[in-house]
Design an enzyme around this catalytic site. Structure first.
Site, PDB file in Angstrom:
ATOM      1  N   ASP A   1       0.839  -1.510   0.411  1.00 43.49           N
ATOM      2  CA  ASP A   1       0.305  -0.312  -0.106  1.00 43.49           C
ATOM      3  C   ASP A   1       0.773   1.215   0.409  1.00 43.49           C
ATOM      4  O   ASP A   1       1.371   1.631   1.476  1.00 43.49           O
ATOM      5  CB  ASP A   1      -1.007  -0.123   1.174  1.00 43.49           C
TER       6      ASP A   1
ATOM      7  N   ASP B   1      10.715   9.179 -21.916  1.00 40.84           N
ATOM      8  CA  ASP B   1       9.614  10.027 -22.448  1.00 40.84           C
ATOM      9  C   ASP B   1      10.019   8.616 -23.545  1.00 40.84           C
ATOM     10  O   ASP B   1      11.456   8.427 -24.438  1.00 40.84           O
ATOM     11  CB  ASP B   1       9.865  10.517 -23.020  1.00 40.84           C
ATOM     12  N   HIS B   2       9.033   7.284 -23.823  1.00 36.93           N
ATOM     13  CA  HIS B   2       9.270   6.269 -24.333  1.00 36.93           C
ATOM     14  C   HIS B   2       9.612   6.452 -25.554  1.00 36.93           C
ATOM     15  O   HIS B   2      10.338   5.483 -26.661  1.00 36.93           O
ATOM     16  CB  HIS B   2       8.079   5.344 -24.091  1.00 36.93           C
TER      17      HIS B   2
ATOM     18  N   LYS C   1      12.336   5.013 -29.376  1.00 39.16           N
ATOM     19  CA  LYS C   1      12.100   4.382 -30.254  1.00 39.16           C
ATOM     20  C   LYS C   1      13.182   4.697 -31.680  1.00 39.16           C
ATOM     21  O   LYS C   1      13.960   5.638 -31.407  1.00 39.16           O
ATOM     22  CB  LYS C   1      10.795   5.431 -31.200  1.00 39.16           C
TER      23      LYS C   1
ATOM     24  N   GLU D   1      -3.395   8.734 -33.707  1.00 40.09           N
ATOM     25  CA  GLU D   1      -3.932   7.569 -33.353  1.00 40.09           C
ATOM     26  C   GLU D   1      -5.640   7.254 -34.083  1.00 40.09           C
ATOM     27  O   GLU D   1      -5.582   8.646 -34.026  1.00 40.09           O
ATOM     28  CB  GLU D   1      -3.290   7.625 -32.777  1.00 40.09           C
TER      29      GLU D   1
ATOM     30  N   ASP E   1      -0.598  15.267 -22.965  1.00 35.36           N
ATOM     31  CA  ASP E   1      -0.842  13.615 -23.168  1.00 35.36           C
ATOM     32  C   ASP E   1       0.542  13.551 -24.014  1.00 35.36           C
ATOM     33  O   ASP E   1       1.166  12.380 -24.037  1.00 35.36           O
ATOM     34  CB  ASP E   1      -2.559  12.974 -23.304  1.00 35.36           C
TER      35      ASP E   1
ATOM     36  N   HIS F   1       6.286  13.969 -25.873  1.00 35.53           N
ATOM     37  CA  HIS F   1       6.395  13.390 -27.451  1.00 35.53           C
ATOM     38  C   HIS F   1       6.869  14.670 -28.131  1.00 35.53           C
ATOM     39  O   HIS F   1       7.804  13.955 -29.450  1.00 35.53           O
ATOM     40  CB  HIS F   1       5.739  12.485 -27.656  1.00 35.53           C
TER      41      HIS F   1
ATOM     42  N   LYS G   1      -6.007  11.879 -31.592  1.00 36.79           N
ATOM     43  CA  LYS G   1      -7.150  10.785 -31.357  1.00 36.79           C
ATOM     44  C   LYS G   1      -7.889  10.277 -32.154  1.00 36.79           C
ATOM     45  O   LYS G   1      -7.946  11.498 -32.326  1.00 36.79           O
ATOM     46  CB  LYS G   1      -7.285  10.339 -30.064  1.00 36.79           C
TER      47      LYS G   1
HETATM   48  C1  BG6 Z   1       1.381   8.088 -24.793  1.00 34.32           C
HETATM   49  C2  BG6 Z   1      -0.027   8.243 -24.255  1.00 34.32           C
HETATM   50  O1  BG6 Z   1       2.754   8.384 -23.939  1.00 34.32           O
HETATM   51  O2  BG6 Z   1       1.740   7.137 -25.751  1.00 34.32           O
HETATM   52  C3  BG6 Z   1      -0.670   7.924 -25.140  1.00 34.32           C
HETATM   53  O3  BG6 Z   1      -0.080   8.994 -22.853  1.00 34.32           O
HETATM   54  C4  BG6 Z   1      -0.177   7.769 -27.199  1.00 34.32           C
HETATM   55  O4  BG6 Z   1      -2.194   8.639 -25.308  1.00 34.32           O
HETATM   56  C5  BG6 Z   1       0.381   7.117 -26.621  1.00 34.32           C
HETATM   57  O5  BG6 Z   1      -1.547   6.857 -27.188  1.00 34.32           O
HETATM   58  C6  BG6 Z   1       1.064   6.587 -28.146  1.00 34.32           C
HETATM   59  O6  BG6 Z   1       2.623   5.845 -28.612  1.00 34.32           O
HETATM   60  P1  BG6 Z   1       2.838   5.195 -28.979  1.00 34.32           P
HETATM   61  O7  BG6 Z   1       4.101   4.643 -29.206  1.00 34.32           O
HETATM   62  O8  BG6 Z   1       1.690   4.422 -29.633  1.00 34.32           O
HETATM   63  O9  BG6 Z   1       2.432   6.063 -30.749  1.00 34.32           O
END
Ligand code: BG6
Length: 488
Positions: free
Chosen positions: A91, A175-176, A180, A214, A233, A238, A336
């Site tokens: 928790d 920051d994913h 990439k 997206e 977001d 990104h 989106k």
């Molecule tokens: C995330 C967002 O950081 O990135 C999402 O919170 C979004 O809303 C996503 O869908 C997009 O990532 P990718 O790698 O699918 O382009």
């Protein structure tokens, strides 16, 4: 060679969550299967739900079965991967629980990497808990997943909280997009080739467009998304990161300090969009019903089940106020439920200074460099060429693509999930692809001014049909400048 100092242990917060199932566990498995995890590295999962080690391993196996691509599945590798896993329920608001967690993790003198994805409201409790249980010392580094606040003030608060226990060189903000492959390729393209640089500026470039469209809608994320919206977001992280990689000055070295110094300078050079200019420089939208990704879908409000003015689309005209980019608009657009899933950067060069073809009917279009990040990975230069023919009725010129398909060129190379790269860098201690505090804060400063402009002007998102390119005002945003979005 960069010095890597791998840790001996990994601690995953949110270990039963969506991100863990879809991305983190499959990524860690991928690294394990390829022999890239340090030998003996143990992975402790923690979350609120109750699990024994055995039941968590079962849970993890189910996630691998569901989310790993078929060609990555290997029962033997999965079995030895699962042996690395253990679990402790927690928790997060109860300080006493962290002691049990620390006992479960065990000795951290050989290094511990923590991956934290949690609601911003829990940050303080988690950091305090970790600190009190001896899980924040000099051998511990922490990876932080967004959202790291929702504006400058809250992000500073979170950063201060984290900094009270973890120094900046032990803090890895994720920051994913930076994980990439094609995003990293922007650096190779710009700084590994000599012919772009002389034209990579306001003299050579007319405008730059960055699109992340997206087809998905709210998914299961209403609680987070409705409080965030597209600007926070997607743009605050990104899209601004992509902008920085395109706009930054050449770093001297491929390392965390040199690259992040240059990105931070770009963020600090972003021209503030003053409240009075917000209606002219930005467009917001919210998806209505329509057809997206081949299916009939509900509008945002229906999906959410209550009224909302959250934007699911945003388009912005940005400027980087420095010598290199004076007068070059950066058009950003994300949404989106749009017509197609695409992340792309289109760099439109200036037209030739004089067309020698005009008196013979030949029409020229300016060159465009398209960097497609996903779903396909390619770089394309749109060039003018002469159509074959005898030209009796005038010269016919046509735009044709010069193609570099990264998919095809590197077909034999496995494509890794962005999180594989980022988790490995976190485990090994390489901060290059993580976001530094000054970057994040400069990003928020710019974003907050835009949001303040929306409030000051009482701007509400315009409806757009699901499956479209967003509200028509987004088209007007560029057309006013005589620029057309690169849509096909
Ligand atoms: C995330 C967002 O950081 O990135 C999402 O919170 C979004 O809303 C996503 O869908 C997009 O990532 P990718 O790698 O699918 O382009």
């Amino acid at each position: 060679m960069h010095v890597r100092t791998p840790v001996a242990k990994l601690l995953l917060f949110g270990a039963t969550g969506d991100l863990a199932q879809r991305m983190l566990l499959p990524s860690l498995y991928g690294l394990h299967a390829d022999g890239l995890l340090p030998e003996g590295l143990t992975i402790t999962g923690t979350a609120r739900s109750e699990h024994s080690d055995a039941s968590y391993r079962k849970f993890a196996k189910a996630a691998l079965d569901e989310f790993l691509p078929a060609d990555r599945k290997d029962e033997k590798a999965a079995k030895s991967f699962l042996e690395r896993l253990q679990y402790q329920s927690l928790d997060a608001t109860d300080l006493t629980h962290y002691q049990q967690l620390a006992e479960k993790v065990g000795d951290v003198s050989g290094g511990l990497a923590i991956f934290l994805s949690t609601a911003p409201s829990l940050f303080e409790a988690v950091i305090r808990g970790l600190d009190s249980a001896g899980l924040a010392g000099a051998t511990v580094r922490i990876g932080l997943e967004k959202p790291l606040g929702y504006d400058l003030a809250s992000s500073r608060e979170i950063n201060d909280t984290v900094a009270s226990a973890f120094s900046e060189d032990r803090t890895f903000r994720i920051d994913h997009y930076l994980g990439k492959e094609t995003v990293q390729n922007i650096l190779a393209l710009r700084f590994g080739n000599s012919f772009f640089e002389p034209v990579w500026n306001a003299r050579g470039i007319d405008n730059i467009q960055i699109t992340i469209s997206e087809t998905v809608g709210l998914e299961e994320r209403a609680a987070y998304y409705d409080g965030a919206g597209a600007l926070r977001d997607m743009v605050a992280n990104h899209m601004l990161q992509l902008l920085a990689l395109i706009a930054m000055e050449p770093p001297a070295r491929f390392d965390g300090t040199a690259i992040r110094d240059e990105k931070a300078k770009v963020f600090r050079s972003l021209r503030t969009i003053e409240p009075a200019d917000a209606p002219l420089m930005s467009v917001t939208g919210q998806y209505a019903a329509g057809a997206s990704g081949g299916e009939i879908v509900k509008g945002y409000i229906d999906e959410l089940g209550k009224p909302s003015t959250t934007e699911t689309f945003v388009a912005i005209k940005a400027h980087v106020d420095n010598w290199r980019w004076q007068g070059v608009p950066f058009y950003l657009r994300t949404g989106k439920r749009m017509t197609t899933r695409r992340s792309e950067i289109a760099i439109q060069f200036k037209p030739v200074p004089h067309s020698m073809f005009s008196n013979r009917g030949g029409l020229l279009q300016p060159n465009v460099l398209v960097i497609r990040l996903q779903p396909e990975e390619y770089v394309q230069m749109l060039m003018m060429a002469k159509e074959p023919g005898l030209d009796r009725d005038g010269i016919r010129l046509r735009e044709v693509p010069l193609n570099l398909s990264l998919d095809a060129e590197f077909a034999g190379k496995p494509r890794r999930i962005a999180y594989e790269r980022l988790l490995l860098d976190l485990i090994e201690g390489d901060q290059t692809l993580f976001v530094r505090r000054d970057e994040v804060e400069a990003q928020w400063m710019w974003i907050d001014a835009i949001r303040a402009g929306w409030v000051a002007n009482d701007m509400k998102p315009k409806n757009y049909a699901s499956g479209s390119w967003g509200p028509s005002a987004a088209i007007a945003l560029t057309e006013r400048d005589g620029v057309t979005w690169q849509d096909d």
